[in-house]
Scaffold this active site. Structure first.
Site, PDB file in Angstrom:
ATOM      1  N   GLN A  26       0.848  -1.184   0.000  1.00  0.00           N
ATOM      2  CA  GLN A  26       0.000   0.000   0.000  1.00  0.00           C
ATOM      3  C   GLN A  26       0.886   1.238   0.000  1.00  0.00           C
ATOM      4  O   GLN A  26       1.666   1.454   0.936  1.00  0.00           O
ATOM      5  CB  GLN A  26      -0.933   0.013   1.218  1.00  0.00           C
ATOM      6  CG  GLN A  26      -1.975   1.131   1.110  1.00  0.00           C
ATOM      7  CD  GLN A  26      -2.879   1.263   2.312  1.00  0.00           C
ATOM      8  OE1 GLN A  26      -2.402   1.312   3.452  1.00  0.00           O
ATOM      9  NE2 GLN A  26      -4.173   1.345   2.081  1.00  0.00           N
TER      10      GLN A  26
ATOM     11  N   TYR B  19      -6.306  10.706   4.479  1.00  0.00           N
ATOM     12  CA  TYR B  19      -4.914  11.000   4.142  1.00  0.00           C
ATOM     13  C   TYR B  19      -4.872  11.807   2.838  1.00  0.00           C
ATOM     14  O   TYR B  19      -5.920  12.167   2.293  1.00  0.00           O
ATOM     15  CB  TYR B  19      -4.094   9.702   4.102  1.00  0.00           C
ATOM     16  CG  TYR B  19      -4.069   9.040   5.470  1.00  0.00           C
ATOM     17  CD1 TYR B  19      -3.508   9.703   6.564  1.00  0.00           C
ATOM     18  CD2 TYR B  19      -4.656   7.803   5.689  1.00  0.00           C
ATOM     19  CE1 TYR B  19      -3.518   9.137   7.832  1.00  0.00           C
ATOM     20  CE2 TYR B  19      -4.672   7.229   6.967  1.00  0.00           C
ATOM     21  CZ  TYR B  19      -4.100   7.902   8.030  1.00  0.00           C
ATOM     22  OH  TYR B  19      -4.125   7.354   9.290  1.00  0.00           O
TER      23      TYR B  19
ATOM     24  N   GLY C 257      -8.941  -7.404   8.371  1.00  0.00           N
ATOM     25  CA  GLY C 257      -7.961  -6.652   9.151  1.00  0.00           C
ATOM     26  C   GLY C 257      -7.752  -7.247  10.525  1.00  0.00           C
ATOM     27  O   GLY C 257      -6.966  -8.188  10.719  1.00  0.00           O
TER      28      GLY C 257
HETATM   29  C1  LIG Z   1      -3.777  -1.604  13.750  1.00  0.00           C
HETATM   30  C2  LIG Z   1      -4.451  -1.103  12.501  1.00  0.00           C
HETATM   31  C3  LIG Z   1      -3.711  -0.413  11.562  1.00  0.00           C
HETATM   32  C4  LIG Z   1      -4.310   0.025  10.369  1.00  0.00           C
HETATM   33  N1  LIG Z   1      -3.546   0.615   9.392  1.00  0.00           N
HETATM   34  C5  LIG Z   1      -4.058   0.841   8.174  1.00  0.00           C
HETATM   35  C6  LIG Z   1      -3.236   1.186   7.075  1.00  0.00           C
HETATM   36  O1  LIG Z   1      -1.995   1.228   7.170  1.00  0.00           O
HETATM   37  N2  LIG Z   1      -3.822   1.435   5.885  1.00  0.00           N
HETATM   38  C7  LIG Z   1      -5.188   1.329   5.715  1.00  0.00           C
HETATM   39  O2  LIG Z   1      -5.682   1.577   4.615  1.00  0.00           O
HETATM   40  N3  LIG Z   1      -5.987   0.960   6.732  1.00  0.00           N
HETATM   41  C8  LIG Z   1      -5.455   0.680   7.936  1.00  0.00           C
HETATM   42  N4  LIG Z   1      -6.257   0.202   8.943  1.00  0.00           N
HETATM   43  C9  LIG Z   1      -7.660  -0.120   8.651  1.00  0.00           C
HETATM   44  C10 LIG Z   1      -7.769  -1.616   8.262  1.00  0.00           C
HETATM   45  O3  LIG Z   1      -7.039  -1.910   7.092  1.00  0.00           O
HETATM   46  C11 LIG Z   1      -9.244  -2.020   8.039  1.00  0.00           C
HETATM   47  O4  LIG Z   1      -9.736  -1.286   6.955  1.00  0.00           O
HETATM   48  C12 LIG Z   1     -10.109  -1.782   9.279  1.00  0.00           C
HETATM   49  O5  LIG Z   1      -9.471  -2.276  10.440  1.00  0.00           O
HETATM   50  C13 LIG Z   1     -11.477  -2.450   9.124  1.00  0.00           C
HETATM   51  O6  LIG Z   1     -11.325  -3.826   8.867  1.00  0.00           O
HETATM   52  P1  LIG Z   1     -11.501  -4.941  10.054  1.00  0.00           P
HETATM   53  O7  LIG Z   1     -12.850  -4.742  10.637  1.00  0.00           O
HETATM   54  O8  LIG Z   1     -11.340  -6.254   9.332  1.00  0.00           O
HETATM   55  O9  LIG Z   1     -10.402  -4.699  11.040  1.00  0.00           O
HETATM   56  C14 LIG Z   1      -5.688  -0.203  10.151  1.00  0.00           C
HETATM   57  C15 LIG Z   1      -6.439  -0.858  11.140  1.00  0.00           C
HETATM   58  C16 LIG Z   1      -5.831  -1.328  12.284  1.00  0.00           C
HETATM   59  C17 LIG Z   1      -6.666  -2.093  13.280  1.00  0.00           C
END
Ligand SMILES: Cc1cc2nc3c(=O)[nH]c(=O)nc-3n(C[C@H](O)[C@H](O)[C@H](O)COP(=O)(O)O)c2cc1C
Length: 366
Positions: free
Chosen positions: A101, A185, A331
């Site tokens: 990414q 962002y 995630g």
């Molecule tokens: C610890 C953490 C770090 C994250 N860092 C990013 C990131 O670097 N880039 C991004 O697009 N989303 C980031 N997210 C969002 C996740 O990619 C994801 O979209 C979000 O957690 C929802 O999905 P989930 O319910 O499966 O966790 C982050 C989420 C978490 C929990």
């Protein structure tokens, strides 16, 4: 064949199943160098061992100013790219596809990492200049360092930074490049009328505000080989219905435009443009309806990935089986369970459809 374990081919790249590790910042570089460490290697390769078809890195900064925190991963120099090479090699050895990414944090840059308080860092605290489409800073509770409005020349540099980063990512062995245009962002800040108050050709109407995202995607596409896919992560909506803001209709329209410049998949996320840009609830599949809308309403033949609240094998399988999205992006469940995909194969009685690591065969039965 079980839908979740059917391969997905985009261009000439085949992702062996429909499970992607969502990009997740680890804030774990040595301060300021942006170089992957043993932590990144362990974090990413263990999800490949765990059977995910596509392992996406965290937001990886295309320039130093584009980091959220001093400990963010970067790809603005060759040393950073070299450190990622053994990781992509190992991910491929497991049969998974390595993705990166590419990101620029815009006005949300220069903060301490979450477990150090996520405080804005001024230049004297080890921070750096913060830039955005307009001069208004992220509304921190306390005084924040100023945000500088990018000039036309700066914008050209940003496009070049993404292009150069993609070239380095290619040399490091990545098969998928994802442009991060979500979560408040830089690119999302240009797209959303909440944060873009420019009056030049990078602001104003929909075409002006989305110009930078289109140019960046086109630049990445130019250097990314024809046989490999480019993804774009969008915030489908700002979740700010009380004011002029980015909407799902805008995302459907942008998906068409991004397909025109060579994007292959929209990774459909949401929110992040202001502190109150959040969903009312974030339960199971909370962003899936947006992915589904882009999939059905876009005129372009563009794939979509669904992310948000996907935690069980049955749920992920149903998303693909019912044609609601092409890829499930998991995630936090991957933080709890690096072996999510292998566990899913067992739960869905599909262990004969995966090629898990032979070292673990006796535990999973594939
Ligand atoms: C610890 C953490 C770090 C994250 N860092 C990013 C990131 O670097 N880039 C991004 O697009 N989303 C980031 N997210 C969002 C996740 O990619 C994801 O979209 C979000 O957690 C929802 O999905 P989930 O319910 O499966 O966790 C982050 C989420 C978490 C929990």
């Amino acid at each position: 064949m079980t839908a979740l374990f059917s391969p997905l081919s985009l261009r000439e790249t085949t992702i062996p199943n429909r499970v992607m590790v969502s990009p997740m910042c680890q804030y774990s570089c040595e301060a300021r160098d942006g170089v992957a460490t043993d932590w990144h290697r362990t974090h990413l390769t263990s999800r490949a061992v765990g059977g995910a078809g596509l392992v996406m890195t965290e937001a990886t900064a295309v320039e130093g100013r584009g980091r959220i925190s001093p400990e963010d991963l970067g790809i603005w120099n060759d040393a950073q790219a070299s450190a990622l090479e053994p990781i992509t090699e190992f991910v491929r050895d497991q049969g998974s596809v390595p993705g990166i990414q590419l990101a620029h944090a815009g006005r949300k840059a220069s903060t301490s990492r979450p477990w150090a308080g996520h405080e804005p860092l001024g230049i004297d605290d080890g921070g750096w200049e913060v830039v955005g489409p307009s001069g208004d800073p992220w509304p921190y509770d306390d005084a924040a360092p100023p945000t500088r409005k990018l000039s036309r020349a700066d914008i050209e540099d940003v496009v070049e930074s993404f292009r150069d980063a993609a070239e380095r990512a290619l040399a490091a062995g990545f098969a998928v490049a994802e442009v991060h245009a979500a979560h408040g962002y830089l690119l999302h800040e240009f797209c959303s009328p909440v944060t873009n108050h420019r009056e030049d050709e990078y602001g104003g109407d929909f075409d002006g505000r989305t110009r930078l995202t289109r140019e960046v995607t086109a630049a990445v596409r130019e250097v990314w080989p024809d046989d490999r896919p480019v993804f774009v992560r969008l915030s489908a909506t700002d979740w700010l219905p009380d004011r002029e803001s980015w909407t799902v209709d805008d995302s459907v329209r942008l998906a068409d435009d991004l397909a025109d410049v060579g994007a292959d998949l929209i990774d459909v996320s949401g929110g992040g443009i202001t502190p109150d840009s959040r969903p009312e609830s974030a339960g199971p599949n909370y962003q899936l309806p947006y992915a589904e809308r882009i999939r059905t309403e876009s005129d372009a033949d563009i794939a979509v990935g669904a992310v948000g609240g996907i935690t069980t094998p049955e749920q992920a399988d149903a998303i693909v089986a019912n044609d609601r999205a092409d890829l499930t992006i998991v995630g936090r469940e991957h933080l709890r369970d690096p072996y999510f995909a292998l566990h899913a194969a067992a739960a869905l009685d599909a262990t004969d459809e995966v090629e898990g690591p032979p070292q673990y065969r006796r535990a999973f039965g594939f």
